[in-house]
Design an enzyme around this catalytic site. Structure first.
Site, PDB file in Angstrom:
ATOM      1  N   ILE A  80       0.997  -1.430  -0.023  1.00  0.00           N
ATOM      2  CA  ILE A  80      -0.187  -0.043  -0.085  1.00  0.00           C
ATOM      3  C   ILE A  80       0.993   1.221   0.039  1.00  0.00           C
ATOM      4  O   ILE A  80       1.972   1.219   0.515  1.00  0.00           O
ATOM      5  CB  ILE A  80      -0.897   0.070   1.196  1.00  0.00           C
ATOM      6  CG1 ILE A  80      -0.221  -0.056   2.562  1.00  0.00           C
ATOM      7  CG2 ILE A  80      -1.728  -1.129   1.172  1.00  0.00           C
ATOM      8  CD1 ILE A  80      -1.175   0.095   3.752  1.00  0.00           C
ATOM      9  N   GLY A 140       0.760  -5.488   0.604  1.00  0.00           N
ATOM     10  CA  GLY A 140      -0.560  -5.780  -0.573  1.00  0.00           C
ATOM     11  C   GLY A 140      -0.030  -6.407  -1.907  1.00  0.00           C
ATOM     12  O   GLY A 140      -0.754  -7.035  -2.602  1.00  0.00           O
ATOM     13  N   ASP A 143      -0.654  -9.989  -1.153  1.00  0.00           N
ATOM     14  CA  ASP A 143      -2.042 -10.068  -1.316  1.00  0.00           C
ATOM     15  C   ASP A 143      -2.627 -10.658  -2.545  1.00  0.00           C
ATOM     16  O   ASP A 143      -3.353 -11.337  -3.072  1.00  0.00           O
ATOM     17  CB  ASP A 143      -2.808  -9.044  -0.660  1.00  0.00           C
ATOM     18  CG  ASP A 143      -2.601  -8.903   0.742  1.00  0.00           C
ATOM     19  OD1 ASP A 143      -2.909  -9.961   1.419  1.00  0.00           O
ATOM     20  OD2 ASP A 143      -2.727  -7.836   1.183  1.00  0.00           O
ATOM     21  N   GLU A 163       2.764  -6.543   6.817  1.00  0.00           N
ATOM     22  CA  GLU A 163       1.774  -5.732   7.634  1.00  0.00           C
ATOM     23  C   GLU A 163       2.248  -5.700   9.104  1.00  0.00           C
ATOM     24  O   GLU A 163       1.922  -4.488   9.647  1.00  0.00           O
ATOM     25  CB  GLU A 163       0.393  -6.300   7.409  1.00  0.00           C
ATOM     26  CG  GLU A 163      -0.138  -5.982   6.377  1.00  0.00           C
ATOM     27  CD  GLU A 163       0.292  -6.861   4.947  1.00  0.00           C
ATOM     28  OE1 GLU A 163      -0.352  -6.888   4.097  1.00  0.00           O
ATOM     29  OE2 GLU A 163       1.090  -7.819   5.202  1.00  0.00           O
ATOM     30  N   ASP A 171      -5.081  -8.312   6.204  1.00  0.00           N
ATOM     31  CA  ASP A 171      -6.531  -8.505   6.031  1.00  0.00           C
ATOM     32  C   ASP A 171      -7.130  -8.419   4.654  1.00  0.00           C
ATOM     33  O   ASP A 171      -8.384  -8.280   4.563  1.00  0.00           O
ATOM     34  CB  ASP A 171      -7.245  -7.186   7.102  1.00  0.00           C
ATOM     35  CG  ASP A 171      -6.955  -5.928   6.592  1.00  0.00           C
ATOM     36  OD1 ASP A 171      -6.167  -5.603   5.525  1.00  0.00           O
ATOM     37  OD2 ASP A 171      -7.730  -5.033   7.257  1.00  0.00           O
TER      38      ASP A 171
END
Length: 290
Positions: A80, A140, A143, A163, A171
């Site tokens: 992110i 991310g 992810d 994270e 999440d």
């Protein structure tokens, strides 16, 4: 293939701020390229919104049978965008205007679910999604990669479930998808320590399938694998993706019933007859659009 490309209608992809989509109608391969190279393709608000739209557009294209996800520049995705306090606040969905704790919690829940859906789009896509990772794949970026069906990387690739170092519990999908790829113990260790995993270790633990020596070789490898997959029966490929995702989330008994039900409807397709005819005629099969 050149004749097919000439006869095919011109495909004009939509334009986005943070990603670029393209289609090679001759090979039936679509590409989604993260396009913030100066920021190492860090995910901002626009990218969260544009990725599912881009994936849906590629899924809707009859000419596309396989999707390849890549990143422009030296790094696949740095996670992110935390380049400023304002950017981080926006990423975390911290609505300062809301005073009620209950309503603030509900707004944050909906924000997180929306971000999750952005990457679940890769699973929802009917076409198989191959991910080609070079350089950093942090937070991310992991992810995103684990939401794809197949992963390849270059020798300089580095993976990190980052994270916890930002005081966040991951999440967006890594904690749910990574254990099915590398095992619960390895995934737990990666998530708790936030240590960097190199390309060769990523291959050894099953996070990626193949390692290319450099970015150019990675692009060639992903392209070759995508073209080979796109030459197969679109119905069989779609069914295999669906059955594999279902098997991941269900028992063996449920998985067997699912694939039996699916094949009872699809084994009568024209693709099976074409595959058999091509085999006996010793020629390459030609399949209709999905």
């Amino acid at each position: 293939h050149s004749l097919a490309r000439l006869l095919s209608p011109m495909i004009v992809p939509p334009r986005f701020k943070t990603v670029v989509v393209s289609v090679d109608a001759g090979s039936h391969v679509g590409t989604l390229r993260l396009n913030r190279p100066s920021k190492s393709n860090a995910i901002d608000g626009d990218m969260w919104a544009e990725i599912p739209k881009a994936v849906q557009w590629l899924d809707d294209q009859a000419e596309v049978r396989v999707v390849v996800v890549t990143g422009a520049g030296k790094n696949f995705c740095a996670g992110i965008d935390v380049s400023s306090p304002e950017s981080l606040t926006s990423q975390l969905g911290q609505a300062t205007a809301v005073k009620c704790p209950g309503r603030k919690a509900e707004a944050l829940f909906r924000h997180i679910r929306g971000l999750q859906d952005s990457f679940t789009a890769f699973e929802r896509c009917r076409k198989p999604v191959m991910c080609a990772v070079q350089g950093a794949c942090f937070g991310g970026g992991v992810d995103m990669a684990v939401a794809c069906d197949v992963r390849y990387c270059s020798a300089d690739a580095r993976f990190c479930v980052k994270e916890v170092d930002l005081a966040i519990t991951a999440d967006i999908g890594t904690l749910q998808r990574l254990p099915t790829l590398v095992g619960h113990g390895v995934a737990t260790e990666m998530a708790l320590t936030a240590r960097v995993v190199g390309a060769e270790e990523a291959r050894a633990i099953g996070l990626v399938t193949e390692v290319a020596p450099n970015a150019a070789a990675l692009e060639a490898l992903a392209g070759e694998r995508a073209r080979a997959l796109a030459s197969k029966s679109p119905l069989a490929v779609l069914g295999t993706k669906q059955a594999m995702l279902h098997a991941r989330d269900h028992s063996v008994r449920e998985g067997l019933e699912f694939v039996a039900m699916m094949n009872s409807a699809r084994l009568t397709s024209e693709d099976l007859g074409e595959a058999m005819a091509a085999k006996f005629a010793r020629r390459a099969p030609t399949f209709s659009k999905l």
